[in-house]
Every structure is written in structure tokens, then in C-alpha cells.
Scaffold this active site. Sequence first.
Site, PDB file in Angstrom:
ATOM      1  N   CYS A 134       0.830  -1.207   0.000  1.00  0.00           N
ATOM      2  CA  CYS A 134       0.000   0.000   0.000  1.00  0.00           C
ATOM      3  C   CYS A 134       0.860   1.250   0.000  1.00  0.00           C
ATOM      4  O   CYS A 134       1.340   1.694   1.051  1.00  0.00           O
ATOM      5  CB  CYS A 134      -0.924  -0.022   1.212  1.00  0.00           C
ATOM      6  SG  CYS A 134      -1.878   1.492   1.378  1.00  0.00           S
ATOM      7  N   CYS A 137      -0.373   4.085   2.162  1.00  0.00           N
ATOM      8  CA  CYS A 137      -0.153   3.958   3.603  1.00  0.00           C
ATOM      9  C   CYS A 137       1.310   4.226   3.953  1.00  0.00           C
ATOM     10  O   CYS A 137       1.612   4.844   4.963  1.00  0.00           O
ATOM     11  CB  CYS A 137      -0.480   2.547   4.097  1.00  0.00           C
ATOM     12  SG  CYS A 137      -1.942   1.835   3.380  1.00  0.00           S
ATOM     13  N   ASP A 138       2.230   3.732   3.128  1.00  0.00           N
ATOM     14  CA  ASP A 138       3.637   3.684   3.533  1.00  0.00           C
ATOM     15  C   ASP A 138       4.579   4.546   2.699  1.00  0.00           C
ATOM     16  O   ASP A 138       5.755   4.671   3.032  1.00  0.00           O
ATOM     17  CB  ASP A 138       4.127   2.222   3.484  1.00  0.00           C
ATOM     18  CG  ASP A 138       3.282   1.326   4.381  1.00  0.00           C
ATOM     19  OD1 ASP A 138       2.879   1.798   5.457  1.00  0.00           O
ATOM     20  OD2 ASP A 138       3.018   0.174   4.000  1.00  0.00           O
TER      21      ASP A 138
END
Length: 311
Positions: A134, A137-138
Amino acid sequence: MKEKHKVIIIGSGPAGLTAALYAARANLKPVVFEGIQPGGQLTITTDVENYPGFPDGIMGPELMDLFRKQAQRFGADTHFKHVDSVDLSKKPFEVKIGNETYFSDSIIISTGATAKLLGLKSESKLMGYGVSACATCDGFFFKDKKVFVVGGGDSAIEEASFLTKFASSVTIIHRRSELRASKIMQDRAFENPKIDFMWNTSIIEMLGEPDENGLVGVIVKDTQTGKQRKEDCDGVFLGIGHKPNSELFNNIIKLDETGYIITESGSTKTNIDGVFAAGDIMDSVYRQAITAAGSGCKAAIDAERYLENIE
Ligand code: NAP
């Protein structure tokens, strides 16, 4: 017996929350169990540019908050709970969460799909230590780092484009010499000076330890010659597609060979009368927020008609 509901919705992406909206407006007082990723996959994306009605785009999590609020406004009862098992062999149907059992005349399944992984031991060891599925997200953690993105579809391109906001270089590693992604996404990737390609290549090992250094590189294999070599990198993002979240329904509902719920042509009916499926759990072809929302609407209408006939 505890209170019996008219409709329980399992899952809370665009399909589940649209089903909740329509079921609530039909006075069915739907109960929604949102699952482990409330709001579904859009909550781990950034800009959604292709959801009609938002000409300037909208952030995924914000869009899903709006979906939820709209369903709640008409009485949908939403819970951040994860369903452990279902018993669809008797009526009313049973939905179990811990030691609680919920009863319902109908069920709408909208449990969606989850990102696929390569299945390497080193990949699971380094997940969260340089390996991610992701970018949204990261990606932030890869400022000025060298990252690889695996895959050749729209997901891989989307991840790669997003990562160029942070990373010093982004290389898409694809096992063939041609992308599967849509033309517009391909053009975007080819035009982006920060994106490179490693064609006919697959990652066979990820190197590093789950410590502060994390991933340090990968072993790649040329899919045509079989030759292997080491490549240094700081991050690997997987963008190789998704698998349906249908484990709860194995041997309970008819699934296809890849695990997607089979629905009757032109409707959301599963092989069990009173159980409906909507969104990515039954759609391996379109998999868009708008198509999921559309099928959530259909599932609520199908459930409403089913309930009218049994009353
Ligand atoms: P996809 O279209 O199935 O593409 C998966 C890619 O990963 C393919 O290129 C595939 O290679 C590769 N792959 C699969 N398993 C692999 C493995 N084990 N090792 C290495 N490579 C592997 O999946 P997707 O990109 O997630 O897209 C799914 C659907 O969602 C599509 O309909 C897409 O249009 C849609 N989508 C749209 C957007 C958008 O419009 N913004 C964004 C994301 C997704 P091969 O090509 O060789 O099979």
C-alpha cells in the site's frame, strides 16, 4: 431468540455502504458489520479521480466517510466488528461475532478483495520493514529512497505514480514486456521521468532483516533467460492484484475457482435464497468503486424484494 434483523450487511466498502443506504431508505433497518478494514480498499488510496460527482477528485477515506454518514442518516446501524462465522443452513441466518450471535432474514455479502502478495518467505519477514502492498499507507516513509513496484496493471502504475512524490527513483518490475494497465495509466507512467521499467523480470528473494535497516535489496530473475542478479533498493511495493475475501463462505456459498462468489446472471443472488453478494467479492472484472456501489444498490433492492415475498 435474540432480536431478528431484516438484513445484515457484511463489509463496508462502496458496495456494503451503498447497500446500507438503499436498505435503510427502504425501512429495513440494516445492520452493517464493517470488518477489519472499515470503508474498504478506498481507505488506503489517496485521490479518487473517477468517482462521478467529484470533478476535482476526492480522497478515498473522505469519500467512504461520506458513504457511511449518508447510510447512517437514514438509519443504517454500522458497527466496527468483524464477523467470525456464518450459518446459512437455516433460517433465520446466523452471523457470529465472538460469543454473540445475530439473526437475520437476509444477508448481503460485500467483503471485497485484498491485495495479493508474491508468497516469498522473505517478503512476509520484511513486510513493514521496506515491503508494503500500500503506497498510500507507507509511501511517506520512502522519502528520497529507491523503490521498486511489482506488477503491470493499473494498481502497479497507481502505486508507482504516487511513490514518485516521495522516492528518489521508482522502478516498475514486470514479469512480461508489456503492461496490462489501461492506456491512460500507461501513458502517465511512460511520461513520468521518475518512473523506470525493468521488463521481463520477477523478484525471487527479498534481502534484509526486520530491523532498523530493513530491506536492502532483492534478487531478481530474468523471466526469459532465467539469469539471476542482485539489485539494491530500499523499498518494494506489491501491485499485483487482489484476492476475494471469501474465506468465511468456503463450502457454504458457491465460489468460482479463484474464490469469487458466483451470483445469478443479472442479479446479486447467490446460490442461497436470501443471501446476496455485491462489489469486489463477486466481481473480478470491473472492480471499481462505482461498479461496487451500483451492485450494492442492486443487492439492497434484491433483498427488499426477497423480504416482501417471504412476509
Ligand atoms: P491486474 O489488472 O490483475 O494486474 C495485476 C498485475 O500484476 C499484472 O500485470 C500481472 O502480470 C502482475 N502479477 C500478478 N501476479 C503476479 C506475480 N505473482 N508476480 C509478478 N507479477 C504478477 O490487477 P490490478 O492492477 O490490481 O487491477 C485490477 C482491476 O482494478 C483492473 O480492472 C484495473 O483497471 C482496476 N484498477 C483501476 C485503477 C484506476 O483506474 N485508478 C487503479 C487500480 C486498479 P501479467 O500482466 O503478466 O498477468
